[in-house]
Design a protein around this motif. Structure first.
Motif, mmCIF file in Angstrom:
data_model
loop_
_atom_site.group_PDB
_atom_site.id
_atom_site.type_symbol
_atom_site.label_atom_id
_atom_site.label_comp_id
_atom_site.label_asym_id
_atom_site.label_seq_id
_atom_site.Cartn_x
_atom_site.Cartn_y
_atom_site.Cartn_z
ATOM 1 N N VAL A 106 38.526 29.961 34.665
ATOM 2 C CA VAL A 106 37.507 31.011 34.678
ATOM 3 C C VAL A 106 37.328 31.556 36.088
ATOM 4 O O VAL A 106 37.215 32.772 36.298
ATOM 5 N N PHE A 107 37.321 30.677 37.067
ATOM 6 C CA PHE A 107 37.179 31.094 38.471
ATOM 7 C C PHE A 107 38.312 32.036 38.878
ATOM 8 O O PHE A 107 38.086 33.107 39.463
ATOM 9 N N GLY A 108 39.557 31.676 38.572
ATOM 10 C CA GLY A 108 40.701 32.492 38.965
ATOM 11 C C GLY A 108 40.793 33.794 38.199
ATOM 12 O O GLY A 108 41.130 34.842 38.767
ATOM 13 N N THR A 109 40.490 33.754 36.889
ATOM 14 C CA THR A 109 40.581 34.979 36.083
ATOM 15 C C THR A 109 39.549 36.004 36.538
ATOM 16 O O THR A 109 39.801 37.213 36.513
ATOM 17 N N THR A 110 38.373 35.544 36.961
ATOM 18 C CA THR A 110 37.350 36.482 37.458
ATOM 19 C C THR A 110 37.840 37.197 38.717
ATOM 20 O O THR A 110 37.695 38.420 38.849
ATOM 21 N N ILE A 111 38.435 36.449 39.638
ATOM 22 C CA ILE A 111 38.957 37.077 40.861
ATOM 23 C C ILE A 111 40.154 37.967 40.529
ATOM 24 O O ILE A 111 40.309 39.057 41.101
ATOM 25 N N TYR A 112 40.984 37.514 39.626
ATOM 26 C CA TYR A 112 42.155 38.310 39.217
ATOM 27 C C TYR A 112 41.722 39.656 38.635
ATOM 28 O O TYR A 112 42.378 40.682 38.867
ATOM 29 N N SER A 113 40.626 39.655 37.885
ATOM 30 C CA SER A 113 40.134 40.911 37.308
ATOM 31 C C SER A 113 39.738 41.895 38.401
ATOM 32 O O SER A 113 40.011 43.101 38.306
ATOM 33 N N GLN A 114 39.117 41.399 39.470
ATOM 34 C CA GLN A 114 38.748 42.292 40.577
ATOM 35 C C GLN A 114 39.996 42.866 41.241
ATOM 36 O O GLN A 114 40.010 44.026 41.662
ATOM 37 N N LEU A 115 41.044 42.048 41.350
ATOM 38 C CA LEU A 115 42.302 42.526 41.925
ATOM 39 C C LEU A 115 42.896 43.657 41.091
ATOM 40 O O LEU A 115 43.355 44.669 41.634
ATOM 41 N N VAL A 116 42.863 43.502 39.779
ATOM 42 C CA VAL A 116 43.400 44.549 38.897
ATOM 43 C C VAL A 116 42.594 45.836 39.041
ATOM 44 O O VAL A 116 43.155 46.943 39.123
ATOM 45 N N TYR A 117 41.268 45.709 39.106
ATOM 46 C CA TYR A 117 40.434 46.910 39.219
ATOM 47 C C TYR A 117 40.682 47.629 40.542
ATOM 48 O O TYR A 117 40.797 48.868 40.591
#
Length: 929
Positions: A789-800
């Protein structure tokens, strides 16, 4: 007929008897011959073709051996056609030998032709030469026709040699050329033809705009010199004020001396500073220059050994696995690479050799007794002597020939004035006696350069422009705001005029031109004179093949605004293009365009080959990279689509490096948190699909549709094309900008997301633990303390962030029309022309597609427990997107801050150190409004 067969009657004597000049009586004069006009039906004649000597680049002509029909005596004869430079030469044309004998008699008035036939032949040649000059001055393409009657013995002997050469297995082409030379001797010139090769619509305008765009133009043509120069003027390659340097055929010493003198002239007027003695002096002692020289020498030594290893690997190992043709091609490329490295390894050594050779050639030329008497005539010449207002000498040929012919007709002795005969350009005859050299190239007193003047004040440059500007003109202070005070008012007045009418454009260009005035402090600045170079193919044979002479020729050509090579063979076209690629550092991108089979070699040698489909056939098109129907389409292909594509590809290259660097950057920052244990921040499948779901479609949309400047504006201002060759979009400073911004955004994405999650945000409930307030009895729902969950949240910001950056890097956002899909008739041209591609790529094919992928990833792992690598992600998407409001708060905060950093930097740079493209984009937008 019998006389023609046994050789007692030649074509020259037959022509003299049957076609006498006016005022000359013969047994076939008009008083004895009656002309009868009858309406007779056409008759068929059968001519037997005995052999064909095909055209080749060495001979520049073709011939066919035929036998006339029985009713015409079955006479074997050779019919030949070719350019005047290949037909009117010694040994090939009978009249050329005779004319040379007349010229070589020191102008004696009693020098007469040996016979009446020679006299008539000379008159005919003068008339043909007069017509050739007239035809060429009108831009017509000319051919000279010749004939030769052979005896049966000569025919049988030559045919035996021809058949032997044509059936030879080795060196067939060379043997066929040799037998062709054997028979193509002593031709009688019967006439000349001229056809109109009309320029296509828009050719002059296209060439003029390509020149304004900063593209160096070389015209390589097989036409004769007069035609090439006339076409050069009609196409605006040459201008009336341009000084033309003509390198014509002649003795090797004369050709080399002319090029050497022109080189020395350019050196002494400052056009070739790298060839001046101050730049070529060897470094003595330990200085900064010597240390840099040692570093350069060491790097060249490494590359030299690396190329030697590659060559050894190719010739000893790799050749075993290659076919013969493939090996020969790779070997040729390798040898060319080694030769280029040898030339560029230490340019100063090569230039020193070139200058030394030029000085020796000039010195030997003046030591020759035949030219020593001309040296004193030029020693006191002034600066303006290199500029001539007279038309080029080639345009005086027709006039000289007519005057000589008129003089012969009026004179009882039929002797042409020697001074006028010497002006005739019978290929090698008259040009061999030409003394068209200027000794002022050896004198320094004519080259007192005036004080360099500029309209710009470099003190007006800002610190930001000096340090961070990408564009060289901005960095060096050549914008309108850098103008001196006395020029600013005039500049603003000219700029305020109506651009649609193109009024004031020349005034602006004249004011901002950073060149010295032609007349400064009483001295004539010879460097301000535009120069054009005209080179004949026959003269190139004395220069091509020798590296020093090739570089000498190229140095002279590089200082010329226009270069025209005339009467060049297909192989010479390819060699000239290869010479450009060899002696320009860094290697330029070359483009060749042609419409005929004789342009195939040039097209294949260039980096980019373009074939024009037309009446010349499809050979050029078949060998080219691009095919166009008209030459004028080249303007749109280069200035519009070529520029747009280069800009798009530059952005795509930088963007793909940025994307992957941002992904790896967040992993590197996280590695400190996990004590460099190698634990990855993101799920393995999430990382694998990053280049597919992580903002890929916005990049595709940018690479397909992005336009920084409107089409009409680029056509009105071709100079904007220079941003590509100047490497504005992919320069080192631009790359550094992207690197710095990548580091800033990586730190922003991580440190504006991770601390919020690990400092209690990930384990604290929001809305009492559940966003939707359901399932409150399930332990852990709404919390996100695990790594997925921690990594996917940061990954989502990278995609945006990556998606939004692709949006504001696009210069032309396509909004589309609403509604995109409609059933009404006449509502646009269809949904594909109404779609807002930029926004569709950002929303549907990036952000929404990414969210859909997360749900599908979790669904596959939940419904297929056997999928071991998918199972750990079960429940992650629901926790990240459905149960945690902190995720959406971070998704608003982090991308916004990251984009603010980037946009602020762009606005600041556009305000204080803009690029030329940015300035033109603002002007274009201001004009549209």
């Amino acid at each position: 007929v019998e006389g023609l067969k046994n050789g007692s009657i030649t074509a020259k004597t037959l022509a003299a008897e049957t076609a006498p000049m006016p005022g000359v009586s013969s047994k076939y004069s008009s008083s004895q011959v009656k002309t009868v006009v009858e309406d007779t039906p056409p008759r068929l004649e059968r001519w037997e073709i005995l052999a064909i000597n095909k055209f080749d680049s060495d001979r520049k002509r073709m011939s066919v051996l035929v036998r006339s029909p029985p009713e015409l005596g079955s006479i074997p004869m050779l019919l030949c056609k070719g350019a005047d430079s290949s037909m009117l030469t010694e040994g090939v044309c009978e009249g050329a030998n005779m004319l040379k004998r007349i010229v070589d008699k020191d102008g004696a008035s009693n020098a007469k032709p040996e016979s009446e036939a020679d006299n008539a032949d000379l008159d005919a040649l003068l008339g043909i030469q007069a017509h050739l000059g007239e035809f060429a001055s009108e831009g017509l393409r000319t051919l000279v026709l010749g004939v030769k009657f052979l005896s049966e013995d000569e025919t049988d002997h030559w045919l035996a040699n021809f058949n032997k050469a044509s059936t030879s297995i080795e060196d067939r082409d060379q043997k066929l050329t040799a037998v062709a030379y054997e028979i193509e001797k002593g031709l009688h010139i019967v006439g000349a033809t001229a056809i109109e090769d009309k320029l296509q619509d828009g050719v002059p305008e296209t060439i003029a705009n390509l020149g304004k765009a900063g593209i160096k133009l070389w015209v390589l043509t097989g036409d004769k010199r007069e035609t090439a120069i006339e076409i050069g003027y009609s196409t605006k390659v040459l201008t009336p004020k341009m000084h033309l340097t003509e390198v014509v055929d002649g003795p090797s010493q004369n050709v080399k001396a002319l090029v050497a003198m022109e080189l020395m002239r350019h050196i002494k007027i400052g056009n070739l500073p790298n060839y001046q003695r101050s730049a070529l002096d060897e470094v003595e002692g330990w200085t900064l220059k010597s240390l840099l020289y040692l570093l350069t020498y060491f790097s060249n030594w490494i590359k030299k050994n690396w190329l030697a290893c590659k060559f050894l690997y190719l010739t000893k190992i790799k050749r075993v696995f290659l076919s013969k043709d493939n090996f020969e091609d790779q070997l040729e490329d390798m040898e060319e690479e080694i030769e280029i490295h040898r030339i560029r390894a230490d340019p100063s050594i090569q230039r020193r050799k070139v200058r030394k050779l030029a000085e020796e050639i000039v010195s030997n030329y003046w030591k020759d007794p035949k030219h020593a008497h001309n040296k004193g005539n030029h020693e006191n010449g002034d600066d303006a002597s290199i500029v001539s207002d007279d038309p080029p000498e080639v345009f005086e040929r027709a006039k000289s020939a007519r005057e000589s012919l008129r003089s012969r007709r009026m004179s009882k002795t039929n002797i042409a004035e020697t001074t006028k005969i010497k002006k005739l350009a019978l290929a090698r005859v008259s040009m061999s006696d030409r003394d068209g050299f200027d000794a002022e190239a050896l004198s320094m007193q004519s080259y007192m350069l005036g004080k360099q003047n500029t309209n710009f004040d470099k003190q007006k440059r800002t610190v930001f422009e000096r340090l961070f500007a990408v564009d060289k003109d901005v960095r060096h202070g050549r914008l309108g705001k850098h103008l001196k005070s006395e020029y600013k008012m005039e500049y603003k007045a000219a700029l305020s005029l109506d651009e649609k009418e193109q009024v004031g454009k020349k005034e602006i260009e004249a004011m901002v031109r950073a060149e010295p005035s032609p007349m400064e402090e009483g001295h004539f600045d010879v460097s301000s004179v535009e120069r054009g170079l005209i080179v004949e193919g026959a003269a190139l044979k004395h220069l091509l093949g020798d590296p020093l002479l090739e570089e000498m020729l190229f140095a002279v050509a590089s200082c010329s605004k226009s270069v025209i090579a005339c009467r060049v063979s297909p192989i010479q076209k390819a060699l000239l293009l290869k010479m450009v690629r060899k002696y320009v550092s860094p290697t330029p991108t070359t483009l060749a365009i042609g419409d005929g089979a004789n342009d195939v070699g040039m097209i294949q040698e260039a980096h980019i080959g373009i074939g024009v489909s037309g009446l010349e056939g499809q050979q050029a098109v078949n060998a080219s990279d691009f095919a166009i129907a008209q030459f004028r389409f080249l303007e749109h292909l280069l200035l519009i689509h070529g520029r747009w594509n280069f800009m798009r590809m530059s952005k795509l290259v930088l963007f793909f490096f940025y994307k992957n660097a941002a992904l790896m950057g967040t992993l590197m920052v996280f590695s400190d948190r996990c004590l460099h244990s190698g634990t990855t921040l993101y799920d393995m499948w999430i990382i694998s699909v990053f280049n597919f779901v992580g903002g890929s479609m916005p990049i595709v949309m940018m690479g397909v549709f992005d336009r920084d400047l409107p089409r009409d504006y680029v056509l009105r201002n071709p100079q904007v094309y220079e941003s590509g060759p100047n490497n504005e979009f992919l320069s080192l400073r631009m790359t550094i900008r992207w690197v710095v911004m990548t580091i800033i955004q990586v730190l922003t994405i991580y440190y504006f997301s991770a601390p919020i999650l690990w400092l209690g945000g990930g384990g604290t409930s929001a809305f009492k633990g559940l966003m939707g307030n359901w399932g409150r009895d399930v332990v852990g729902d709404g919390e996100g303390g695990d790594l997925k969950v921690f990594g996917t949240t940061i990954y989502s910001q990278l995609v945006y962030v990556v998606t939004f950056k692709a949006l504001y890097e696009t210069r032309s956002v396509i909004h589309g029309e609403f509604p995109t899909f409609t059933c009404k008739r006449g509502k646009g041209e269809g949904w594909w022309n109404r779609m807002g591609y930029s926004w569709v790529g950002v929303t549907w094919f990036s952000i929404i597609f990414y969210i859909w992928f997360l749900y599908m990833y979790e669904l596959i792992g939940r419904d297929n427990p056997q999928a071991g690598t998918f199972f750990p992600f079960v429940g992650v998407t629901r926790h990240v997107l459905n149960m945690r409001s902190i995720t959406w708060m971070i998704s608003i905060l982090t991308p916004t801050i990251a984009c603010i950093f980037d946009i602020t930097g762009k606005v600041f740079s556009n305000m204080y150190y803009p690029t030329k493209t940015q300035i033109h984009a603002e002007i274009a937008h201001w004009k549209e409004e």
